[in-house]
Design a protein around this motif. Structure first.
Motif, PDB file in Angstrom:
ATOM      1  N   GLU A 166       0.824  -1.214   0.000  1.00 51.77           N
ATOM      2  CA  GLU A 166       0.000   0.000   0.000  1.00 51.77           C
ATOM      3  C   GLU A 166       0.855   1.261   0.000  1.00 51.77           C
ATOM      4  N   ASN A 167       1.797   1.321  -0.943  1.00 45.32           N
ATOM      5  CA  ASN A 167       2.646   2.496  -1.108  1.00 45.32           C
ATOM      6  C   ASN A 167       3.593   2.762   0.051  1.00 45.32           C
ATOM      7  N   LEU A 168       3.782   1.755   0.915  1.00 48.06           N
ATOM      8  CA  LEU A 168       4.757   1.882   1.992  1.00 48.06           C
ATOM      9  C   LEU A 168       5.772   0.756   1.830  1.00 48.06           C
ATOM     10  N   ILE A 169       6.924   0.908   2.499  1.00 40.96           N
ATOM     11  CA  ILE A 169       7.986  -0.086   2.344  1.00 40.96           C
ATOM     12  C   ILE A 169       8.082  -0.915   3.626  1.00 40.96           C
ATOM     13  N   PRO A 170       7.743  -2.197   3.551  1.00 41.26           N
ATOM     14  CA  PRO A 170       7.835  -3.045   4.750  1.00 41.26           C
ATOM     15  C   PRO A 170       9.288  -3.208   5.194  1.00 41.26           C
ATOM     16  N   VAL A 171       9.504  -3.156   6.512  1.00 42.31           N
ATOM     17  CA  VAL A 171      10.850  -3.325   7.083  1.00 42.31           C
ATOM     18  C   VAL A 171      10.743  -4.211   8.323  1.00 42.31           C
ATOM     19  N   ASP A 172      11.888  -4.748   8.757  1.00 45.39           N
ATOM     20  CA  ASP A 172      11.896  -5.453  10.037  1.00 45.39           C
ATOM     21  C   ASP A 172      12.064  -4.395  11.128  1.00 45.39           C
ATOM     22  N   THR A 173      11.787  -4.778  12.384  1.00 46.33           N
ATOM     23  CA  THR A 173      11.851  -3.769  13.455  1.00 46.33           C
ATOM     24  C   THR A 173      13.119  -3.893  14.294  1.00 46.33           C
ATOM     25  N   GLU A 174      14.094  -4.639  13.762  1.00 45.95           N
ATOM     26  CA  GLU A 174      15.380  -4.720  14.458  1.00 45.95           C
ATOM     27  C   GLU A 174      16.369  -3.767  13.798  1.00 45.95           C
ATOM     28  N   LYS A 175      16.327  -3.765  12.459  1.00 45.04           N
ATOM     29  CA  LYS A 175      17.309  -2.977  11.696  1.00 45.04           C
ATOM     30  C   LYS A 175      16.648  -1.972  10.766  1.00 45.04           C
ATOM     31  N   PHE A 176      15.336  -2.069  10.615  1.00 47.93           N
ATOM     32  CA  PHE A 176      14.579  -1.221   9.691  1.00 47.93           C
ATOM     33  C   PHE A 176      15.117  -1.332   8.261  1.00 47.93           C
ATOM     34  N   GLU A 177      15.500  -2.570   7.961  1.00 46.23           N
ATOM     35  CA  GLU A 177      16.010  -2.892   6.638  1.00 46.23           C
ATOM     36  C   GLU A 177      14.856  -3.462   5.808  1.00 46.23           C
ATOM     37  N   THR A 178      14.888  -3.192   4.522  1.00 45.03           N
ATOM     38  CA  THR A 178      13.868  -3.743   3.626  1.00 45.03           C
ATOM     39  C   THR A 178      14.264  -5.184   3.299  1.00 45.03           C
ATOM     40  N   SER A 179      13.490  -5.840   2.457  1.00 44.35           N
ATOM     41  CA  SER A 179      13.853  -7.208   2.092  1.00 44.35           C
ATOM     42  C   SER A 179      15.041  -7.212   1.128  1.00 44.35           C
ATOM     43  N   PRO A 218      18.850  -6.420   0.942  1.00 45.46           N
ATOM     44  CA  PRO A 218      19.951  -6.127   1.879  1.00 45.46           C
ATOM     45  C   PRO A 218      20.668  -4.809   1.549  1.00 45.46           C
ATOM     46  N   GLY A 219      20.894  -4.002   2.578  1.00 43.97           N
ATOM     47  CA  GLY A 219      21.591  -2.741   2.372  1.00 43.97           C
ATOM     48  C   GLY A 219      20.685  -1.573   2.066  1.00 43.97           C
ATOM     49  N   ILE A 220      19.401  -1.837   1.849  1.00 48.67           N
ATOM     50  CA  ILE A 220      18.448  -0.735   1.651  1.00 48.67           C
ATOM     51  C   ILE A 220      17.510  -0.691   2.856  1.00 48.67           C
ATOM     52  N   PHE A 221      17.506   0.445   3.513  1.00 46.98           N
ATOM     53  CA  PHE A 221      16.717   0.646   4.722  1.00 46.98           C
ATOM     54  C   PHE A 221      15.583   1.629   4.425  1.00 46.98           C
ATOM     55  N   ALA A 222      14.540   1.566   5.231  1.00 46.41           N
ATOM     56  CA  ALA A 222      13.474   2.568   5.112  1.00 46.41           C
ATOM     57  C   ALA A 222      13.118   3.027   6.515  1.00 46.41           C
ATOM     58  N   ILE A 223      13.172   4.352   6.734  1.00 45.17           N
ATOM     59  CA  ILE A 223      12.905   4.911   8.065  1.00 45.17           C
ATOM     60  C   ILE A 223      11.925   6.066   7.942  1.00 45.17           C
ATOM     61  N   GLY A 243      16.063   5.416  12.704  1.00 41.82           N
ATOM     62  CA  GLY A 243      17.361   5.804  12.142  1.00 41.82           C
ATOM     63  C   GLY A 243      18.511   5.317  13.006  1.00 41.82           C
ATOM     64  N   ALA A 244      18.326   5.395  14.330  1.00 39.88           N
ATOM     65  CA  ALA A 244      19.388   4.958  15.257  1.00 39.88           C
ATOM     66  C   ALA A 244      19.654   3.466  15.094  1.00 39.88           C
ATOM     67  N   LEU A 245      18.575   2.687  14.995  1.00 35.06           N
ATOM     68  CA  LEU A 245      18.760   1.232  14.862  1.00 35.06           C
ATOM     69  C   LEU A 245      19.293   0.854  13.479  1.00 35.06           C
ATOM     70  N   ALA A 246      18.810   1.528  12.451  1.00 31.88           N
ATOM     71  CA  ALA A 246      19.298   1.241  11.094  1.00 31.88           C
ATOM     72  C   ALA A 246      20.802   1.496  11.019  1.00 31.88           C
ATOM     73  N   ALA A 247      21.257   2.561  11.693  1.00 34.46           N
ATOM     74  CA  ALA A 247      22.676   2.931  11.629  1.00 34.46           C
ATOM     75  C   ALA A 247      23.571   1.797  12.126  1.00 34.46           C
ATOM     76  N   GLN A 248      23.082   1.044  13.118  1.00 34.50           N
ATOM     77  CA  GLN A 248      23.862  -0.079  13.648  1.00 34.50           C
ATOM     78  C   GLN A 248      24.141  -1.117  12.559  1.00 34.50           C
ATOM     79  N   LYS A 249      23.115  -1.416  11.771  1.00 32.12           N
ATOM     80  CA  LYS A 249      23.290  -2.412  10.705  1.00 32.12           C
ATOM     81  C   LYS A 249      24.110  -1.831   9.549  1.00 32.12           C
ATOM     82  N   VAL A 250      23.917  -0.544   9.289  1.00 33.10           N
ATOM     83  CA  VAL A 250      24.727   0.110   8.237  1.00 33.10           C
ATOM     84  C   VAL A 250      26.203  -0.044   8.588  1.00 33.10           C
ATOM     85  N   HIS A 251      26.516   0.133   9.880  1.00 28.20           N
ATOM     86  CA  HIS A 251      27.896   0.008  10.334  1.00 28.20           C
ATOM     87  C   HIS A 251      28.470  -1.364   9.983  1.00 28.20           C
ATOM     88  N   ARG A 252      27.644  -2.413  10.138  1.00 28.55           N
ATOM     89  CA  ARG A 252      28.136  -3.770   9.849  1.00 28.55           C
ATOM     90  C   ARG A 252      28.439  -3.960   8.362  1.00 28.55           C
TER      91      ARG A 252
END
Lengths: 106, 351
Positions: B275-288, B290-295, B315-324
């Motif tokens: 529905e015009n939104l991007i589903p993400v997980d709630t640990e890393k806010f990453e999309t399906s 890899p390497g693309i996040f939506a916040i 954004g804070a949680l996504a940054a952790q995964k970006v770091h990896r």
């Protein structure tokens, strides 16, 4: 509670009970009334909650402020009875208010 | 700089799409982890909806600020991220995102409509309600005239030389283009629904002076239809508040009805959408992908609230995964800005 009737552009009427102090837009959105987008969430910043106030209620609903007039510039098919429903606050005097929604908000 | 002219891509660890409050704060969270970011936004200014829709309006639910206006919040965020020297690419819309990497080592080639090309290890989509695009008036059949004789922006003034132009609207865009195009046009007509204008008073005065000396026309009313075959506009059919109809002969029309948010090209990037939104997980806010996040407002997950504060957390949680992804060999230690001398050094506040 004051009753408000929303008539969509095809003529279907929906009557809803609104709370005194709430806006006509909030009442519409809470009750899933179609044809009111309220993109900005009621900040008088988008003109997507445009309604036409029924002639009989024009005086009771009042006239737009200059800020609202400015925002109405972004609406389509603006008429002398055009209002932004986020700027109409429900009072006991508005019990029975009738507004019509335009075919398109944006 | 990476642009179409040189063909060079800008290499970056993180590319943030959208410079609203959530995109801006992501710069801070990434910065604390030594990740520098580039930001792209379609608006010519930072701040997103806060700056475009409600700069003067108060916000009451930013933690620690009992009341703050949209613009003041943006100004404060800009100050807060200053130590991390983000690079802004404003007035540009991301058109395509193409994968060059692998799931373990993502790399994306991102291209804007201005021809800027990035090669980004990670992409954070902080696009809110989508991109701000000009509102299209619901005039029957207008589609057939678009980009032939009806335009929502002036890209090249010369395209309007010696034309009979109808400009519709009462704000700064309408008035500025009226004044800019009047000297080169065959004739300019400005139409607005009322004889009052939101535009800067000095522009309105100049316009009225031109009307008084007969150099252009001002008409009060609204466009209800268009006439002309094959996309070639001949006249606009109009109506005024008294219900009288009239025609304005013109071969170009520029309607300025403000901006609206549209998902835009995001739909074509191959991401899962709901529905015009991007589903993400709630640990890393990453999309399906890899390497693309939506916040922020653009993402969707169970329990999502479209609040600025939620976007900050995301954004804070996504940054952790970006770091990896950016520093796969480095271990991340959790630190507080209050007590960590290394974080304080990054912020330029070390004692």
């Amino acid at each position: 509670m004051p009753k408000i009737t929303f008539i969509d552009h095809l003529g279907t009427a929906r009557t809803i009970e609104g709370e005194v102090g709430a806006t006509v837009m909030e009442t519409a959105v809470k009750n899933g009334v179609p044809e009111i987008d309220a993109e900005c969430g009621g900040a008088c910043a988008c003109a997507t909650c445009h309604v036409y106030v029924d002639e009989a209620w024009a005086a009771a609903a009042g006239t737009p402020s200059s800020m609202e007039e400015d925002m109405l510039d972004f609406a389509y098919d603006v008429r002398p009875n055009s209002r932004l429903s986020c700027q109409i606050r429900i009072t006991p005097e508005l019990d029975g208010l009738v507004v019509t929604t335009p075919e398109r908000q944006a | 700089m990476g642009d179409a002219a040189t063909g060079e891509a800008i290499a970056t660890d993180a590319l943030i799409i959208g410079a609203g409050p959530v995109g801006l704060f992501a710069v801070f969270e990434l910065g604390l982890l030594d990740i520098r970011a580039h930001l792209v936004d379609i608006l010519p200014k930072v701040g997103g909806q806060c700056a475009e829709l409600y700069p003067e309006k108060p916000i009451y639910d930013i933690p620690g600020f009992p009341i703050v206006t949209g613009q003041a919040l943006v100004d404060n965020l800009m100050k807060q991220i200053e130590p991390f020297a983000p690079t802004f690419h404003l007035g540009e819309m991301v058109e395509s995102v193409e994968s060059l990497g692998t799931a373990a080592a993502p790399l994306y080639r991102v291209t804007t409509d201005a021809g800027t090309v990035f090669e980004a290890k990670t992409v954070l989509i902080a696009a809110g309600g989508g991109s701000f695009q000009p509102k299209k008036p619901p005039i029957p059949g207008i589609d057939a005239y678009e980009n032939e004789s009806v335009f929502y922006a002036v890209r090249r003034m010369d395209a309007f030389r010696d034309r009979s132009i109808l400009i519709v609207g009462g704000g700064d865009s309408a008035l500025d283009w009226t004044l800019n195009l009047q000297p080169i046009a065959k004739r300019v007509t400005l139409m607005h629904r009322r004889d009052e204008f939101r535009a800067a008073p000095h522009s309105v005065e100049k316009m009225r002076a031109l009307v008084a000396e007969g150099a252009m026309d001002l008409r009060i009313g609204q466009v209800t239809g268009l006439r002309g075959a094959g996309g070639a506009l001949e006249a606009a059919l109009c109506r005024n508040d008294a219900g009288e109809t009239f025609e304005i002969a013109c071969d170009r029309m520029l309607p300025f009805f403000g901006l609206t948010m549209k998902l835009g090209p995001i739909a074509q990037w191959g991401l899962n959408l709901a529905e015009n939104l991007i589903p993400v997980d709630t640990e890393k806010f990453e999309t399906s992908t890899p390497g693309i996040f939506a916040i922020g407002d653009i993402n969707a997950y169970p329990g999502k609230l479209k609040l600025i504060l939620s976007g900050f957390h995301e954004g804070a949680l996504a940054a952790q995964k970006v770091h990896r992804y950016v520093f796969p060999e480095k271990k991340l230690f959790f630190q507080y800005t209050t007590s960590s001398s290394s974080l304080q050094k990054k912020l330029g506040v070390a004692g």
